[in-house]
Design a protein around this motif. Structure first.
Motif, PDB file in Angstrom:
ATOM      1  N   LEU A 112       0.819  -1.215   0.000  1.00  0.00           N
ATOM      2  CA  LEU A 112       0.000   0.000   0.000  1.00  0.00           C
ATOM      3  C   LEU A 112       0.854   1.267   0.000  1.00  0.00           C
ATOM      4  CD1 LEU A 112      -2.877   1.044  -0.042  1.00  0.00           C
ATOM      5  CD2 LEU A 112      -2.824   1.087   2.446  1.00  0.00           C
ATOM      6  N   ALA A 113       2.018   1.217   0.595  1.00  0.00           N
ATOM      7  CA  ALA A 113       2.891   2.389   0.654  1.00  0.00           C
ATOM      8  C   ALA A 113       3.344   2.845  -0.729  1.00  0.00           C
ATOM      9  CB  ALA A 113       4.107   2.090   1.528  1.00  0.00           C
ATOM     10  N   GLU A 114       3.183   2.004  -1.729  1.00  0.00           N
ATOM     11  CA  GLU A 114       3.629   2.335  -3.082  1.00  0.00           C
ATOM     12  C   GLU A 114       2.563   3.053  -3.910  1.00  0.00           C
ATOM     13  OE1 GLU A 114       6.643   2.116  -3.747  1.00  0.00           O
ATOM     14  OE2 GLU A 114       7.218   0.890  -2.042  1.00  0.00           O
ATOM     15  N   ILE A 115       1.479   3.447  -3.256  1.00  0.00           N
ATOM     16  CA  ILE A 115       0.392   4.071  -3.999  1.00  0.00           C
ATOM     17  C   ILE A 115       0.818   5.387  -4.647  1.00  0.00           C
ATOM     18  CG2 ILE A 115      -0.733   5.371  -2.178  1.00  0.00           C
ATOM     19  CD1 ILE A 115      -3.341   3.849  -3.406  1.00  0.00           C
ATOM     20  N   ASP A 116       1.817   6.080  -4.082  1.00  0.00           N
ATOM     21  CA  ASP A 116       2.323   7.315  -4.696  1.00  0.00           C
ATOM     22  C   ASP A 116       2.874   7.041  -6.093  1.00  0.00           C
ATOM     23  OD1 ASP A 116       1.731   9.073  -2.637  1.00  0.00           O
ATOM     24  OD2 ASP A 116       3.709   8.933  -1.722  1.00  0.00           O
ATOM     25  N   ASN A 117       3.666   5.982  -6.220  1.00  0.00           N
ATOM     26  CA  ASN A 117       4.241   5.629  -7.521  1.00  0.00           C
ATOM     27  C   ASN A 117       3.151   5.267  -8.527  1.00  0.00           C
ATOM     28  OD1 ASN A 117       6.832   5.943  -6.496  1.00  0.00           O
ATOM     29  ND2 ASN A 117       6.963   3.816  -5.865  1.00  0.00           N
ATOM     30  N   ILE A 118       2.149   4.563  -8.053  1.00  0.00           N
ATOM     31  CA  ILE A 118       1.042   4.168  -8.929  1.00  0.00           C
ATOM     32  C   ILE A 118       0.261   5.407  -9.360  1.00  0.00           C
ATOM     33  CG2 ILE A 118      -1.108   2.842  -9.047  1.00  0.00           C
ATOM     34  CD1 ILE A 118       0.292   0.901  -6.989  1.00  0.00           C
ATOM     35  N   ALA A 119       0.013   6.323  -8.422  1.00  0.00           N
ATOM     36  CA  ALA A 119      -0.714   7.557  -8.748  1.00  0.00           C
ATOM     37  C   ALA A 119       0.055   8.383  -9.779  1.00  0.00           C
ATOM     38  CB  ALA A 119      -0.978   8.374  -7.491  1.00  0.00           C
ATOM     39  N   LEU A 120       1.370   8.416  -9.647  1.00  0.00           N
ATOM     40  CA  LEU A 120       2.190   9.166 -10.599  1.00  0.00           C
ATOM     41  C   LEU A 120       2.103   8.547 -11.992  1.00  0.00           C
ATOM     42  CD1 LEU A 120       4.100  11.561 -10.870  1.00  0.00           C
ATOM     43  CD2 LEU A 120       5.977  10.039 -10.267  1.00  0.00           C
ATOM     44  N   GLU A 121       2.199   7.237 -12.071  1.00  0.00           N
ATOM     45  CA  GLU A 121       2.072   6.552 -13.360  1.00  0.00           C
ATOM     46  C   GLU A 121       0.673   6.745 -13.936  1.00  0.00           C
ATOM     47  OE1 GLU A 121       4.377   5.065 -15.235  1.00  0.00           O
ATOM     48  OE2 GLU A 121       5.842   5.677 -13.746  1.00  0.00           O
ATOM     49  N   TYR A 122      -0.332   6.676 -13.079  1.00  0.00           N
ATOM     50  CA  TYR A 122      -1.717   6.878 -13.511  1.00  0.00           C
ATOM     51  C   TYR A 122      -1.885   8.286 -14.078  1.00  0.00           C
ATOM     52  CZ  TYR A 122      -6.827   6.751 -13.345  1.00  0.00           C
ATOM     53  OH  TYR A 122      -8.159   6.783 -13.680  1.00  0.00           O
ATOM     54  N   GLN A 123      -1.290   9.275 -13.400  1.00  0.00           N
ATOM     55  CA  GLN A 123      -1.347  10.662 -13.880  1.00  0.00           C
ATOM     56  C   GLN A 123      -0.753  10.767 -15.276  1.00  0.00           C
ATOM     57  OE1 GLN A 123      -2.404  13.845 -12.239  1.00  0.00           O
ATOM     58  NE2 GLN A 123      -2.319  14.286 -14.420  1.00  0.00           N
ATOM     59  N   ARG A 124       0.362  10.091 -15.511  1.00  0.00           N
ATOM     60  CA  ARG A 124       0.984  10.116 -16.832  1.00  0.00           C
ATOM     61  C   ARG A 124       0.075   9.495 -17.878  1.00  0.00           C
ATOM     62  NH1 ARG A 124       7.005   8.550 -14.782  1.00  0.00           N
ATOM     63  NH2 ARG A 124       7.459  10.598 -13.934  1.00  0.00           N
ATOM     64  N   LEU A 125      -0.581   8.400 -17.525  1.00  0.00           N
ATOM     65  CA  LEU A 125      -1.522   7.767 -18.463  1.00  0.00           C
ATOM     66  C   LEU A 125      -2.687   8.699 -18.772  1.00  0.00           C
ATOM     67  CD1 LEU A 125      -1.577   4.167 -16.948  1.00  0.00           C
ATOM     68  CD2 LEU A 125      -0.620   4.827 -19.165  1.00  0.00           C
ATOM     69  N   LEU A 126      -3.200   9.360 -17.741  1.00  0.00           N
ATOM     70  CA  LEU A 126      -4.311  10.292 -17.933  1.00  0.00           C
ATOM     71  C   LEU A 126      -3.877  11.469 -18.805  1.00  0.00           C
ATOM     72  CD1 LEU A 126      -7.261  10.902 -17.211  1.00  0.00           C
ATOM     73  CD2 LEU A 126      -6.426  12.116 -15.192  1.00  0.00           C
ATOM     74  N   ASP A 127      -2.669  11.982 -18.560  1.00  0.00           N
ATOM     75  CA  ASP A 127      -2.145  13.069 -19.386  1.00  0.00           C
ATOM     76  C   ASP A 127      -2.025  12.639 -20.840  1.00  0.00           C
ATOM     77  OD1 ASP A 127      -1.979  14.722 -17.187  1.00  0.00           O
ATOM     78  OD2 ASP A 127       0.175  14.456 -16.900  1.00  0.00           O
ATOM     79  N   ALA A 128      -1.480  11.453 -21.066  1.00  0.00           N
ATOM     80  CA  ALA A 128      -1.329  10.951 -22.433  1.00  0.00           C
ATOM     81  C   ALA A 128      -2.696  10.778 -23.088  1.00  0.00           C
ATOM     82  CB  ALA A 128      -0.572   9.622 -22.433  1.00  0.00           C
ATOM     83  N   HIS A 129      -3.674  10.315 -22.329  1.00  0.00           N
ATOM     84  CA  HIS A 129      -5.033  10.136 -22.847  1.00  0.00           C
ATOM     85  C   HIS A 129      -5.625  11.477 -23.291  1.00  0.00           C
ATOM     86  CE1 HIS A 129      -9.022   8.405 -23.268  1.00  0.00           C
ATOM     87  NE2 HIS A 129      -9.498   9.379 -22.513  1.00  0.00           N
ATOM     88  N   HIS A 130      -5.264  12.527 -22.580  1.00  0.00           N
ATOM     89  CA  HIS A 130      -5.767  13.870 -22.910  1.00  0.00           C
ATOM     90  C   HIS A 130      -4.845  14.606 -23.883  1.00  0.00           C
ATOM     91  CE1 HIS A 130      -9.167  14.171 -20.080  1.00  0.00           C
ATOM     92  NE2 HIS A 130      -8.472  13.297 -19.392  1.00  0.00           N
ATOM     93  N   GLY A 131      -3.824  13.903 -24.378  1.00  0.00           N
ATOM     94  CA  GLY A 131      -2.922  14.504 -25.356  1.00  0.00           C
ATOM     95  C   GLY A 131      -1.866  15.397 -24.753  1.00  0.00           C
ATOM     96  N   VAL A 132      -1.590  15.232 -23.476  1.00  0.00           N
ATOM     97  CA  VAL A 132      -0.590  16.045 -22.802  1.00  0.00           C
ATOM     98  C   VAL A 132       0.558  15.115 -22.413  1.00  0.00           C
ATOM     99  CG1 VAL A 132      -0.135  17.607 -20.877  1.00  0.00           C
ATOM    100  CG2 VAL A 132      -2.421  17.476 -21.843  1.00  0.00           C
ATOM    101  N   GLU A 133       1.510  14.957 -23.303  1.00  0.00           N
ATOM    102  CA  GLU A 133       2.626  14.052 -23.028  1.00  0.00           C
ATOM    103  C   GLU A 133       3.871  14.844 -22.660  1.00  0.00           C
ATOM    104  OE1 GLU A 133       3.015  10.393 -24.739  1.00  0.00           O
ATOM    105  OE2 GLU A 133       1.302  10.579 -26.053  1.00  0.00           O
ATOM    106  N   GLY A 134       4.801  14.177 -22.038  1.00  0.00           N
ATOM    107  CA  GLY A 134       6.070  14.808 -21.695  1.00  0.00           C
ATOM    108  C   GLY A 134       5.979  15.756 -20.529  1.00  0.00           C
ATOM    109  N   ALA A 135       5.065  15.483 -19.615  1.00  0.00           N
ATOM    110  CA  ALA A 135       4.910  16.364 -18.466  1.00  0.00           C
ATOM    111  C   ALA A 135       6.122  16.272 -17.541  1.00  0.00           C
ATOM    112  CB  ALA A 135       3.637  15.995 -17.694  1.00  0.00           C
ATOM    113  N   GLU A 136       6.467  17.403 -16.961  1.00  0.00           N
ATOM    114  CA  GLU A 136       7.530  17.470 -15.958  1.00  0.00           C
ATOM    115  C   GLU A 136       6.933  17.050 -14.618  1.00  0.00           C
ATOM    116  OE1 GLU A 136      10.742  18.455 -16.075  1.00  0.00           O
ATOM    117  OE2 GLU A 136      10.803  19.125 -18.146  1.00  0.00           O
TER     118      GLU A 136
END
Length: 179
Positions: A85-109
């Protein structure tokens, strides 16, 4: 720490389920809410207790986080079972990247933001928008809490550091007065 591949796999699985349920943004908000709740040492200790059944842990977490989307609840239950469960931060970060890519926002800092107190979702969104304007490219916020900051904010984006903390200002003032 969970491997990048494993975090990515969990994030991809959740993202696919969230898209099917038409709740991708809601699931991200819930991932972040669970992550923020885990910063409470007492709750975190209870949720990582190996003797407490996963169903009871989920009830305890839901009592604090509110009702979770079924997709998020399933992921959290899996993380309970695996003791990750402590790894949920890493999962949330990866999920955010997937959501960004889905919305056409790639290469986020990624902006690592440290504050004395936890930021709510509105503050994170506002800060993300402002940093996106400054950096002239999309910025994803990854927050941490450090009471030693006293107040203000510290932001690290790549090799750039913005230290607007009271601790930093007090240290500077102390050096100036010692001269």
């Amino acid at each position: 720490m969970v491997s990048g591949t494993e975090a990515t796999g969990w994030a991809q699985e959740l993202f696919g389920a969230a898209l099917a349920a038409k709740a991708p943004v809601q699931c991200l908000a819930e991932l972040r809410r669970v992550s923020d709740l885990l910063k409470d040492g007492t709750l975190s200790a209870a949720l990582t207790d190996a003797q407490l059944p996963a169903a009871d842990k989920l009830k305890l977490l839901s009592g604090r986080a509110g009702e979770l989307e079924p997709e998020v609840a399933k992921l959290v239950a899996t993380l309970f079972d695996k003791g990750r469960l402590a790894e949920i931060d890493n999962i949330a970060l990866e999920y955010q990247r997937l959501l960004d890519a889905h919305h056409g926002v790639e290469g986020a800092e990624v902006a690592e933001v440290t504050t004395a107190m936890a930021l709510d979702e509105e503050a994170k969104l506002s800060l993300g928008k402002r940093l996106t304007e400054i950096m002239e490219r999309p910025v994803v916020i990854k927050t941490s809490v450090d009471p030693a900051v006293i107040g203000g904010i510290i932001v690290r984006i790549g090799d750039k550091l913005i230290d607007g903390s009271i601790r930093s200002r007090l240290q500077t003032l102390s050096k100036e007065l010692a001269i």
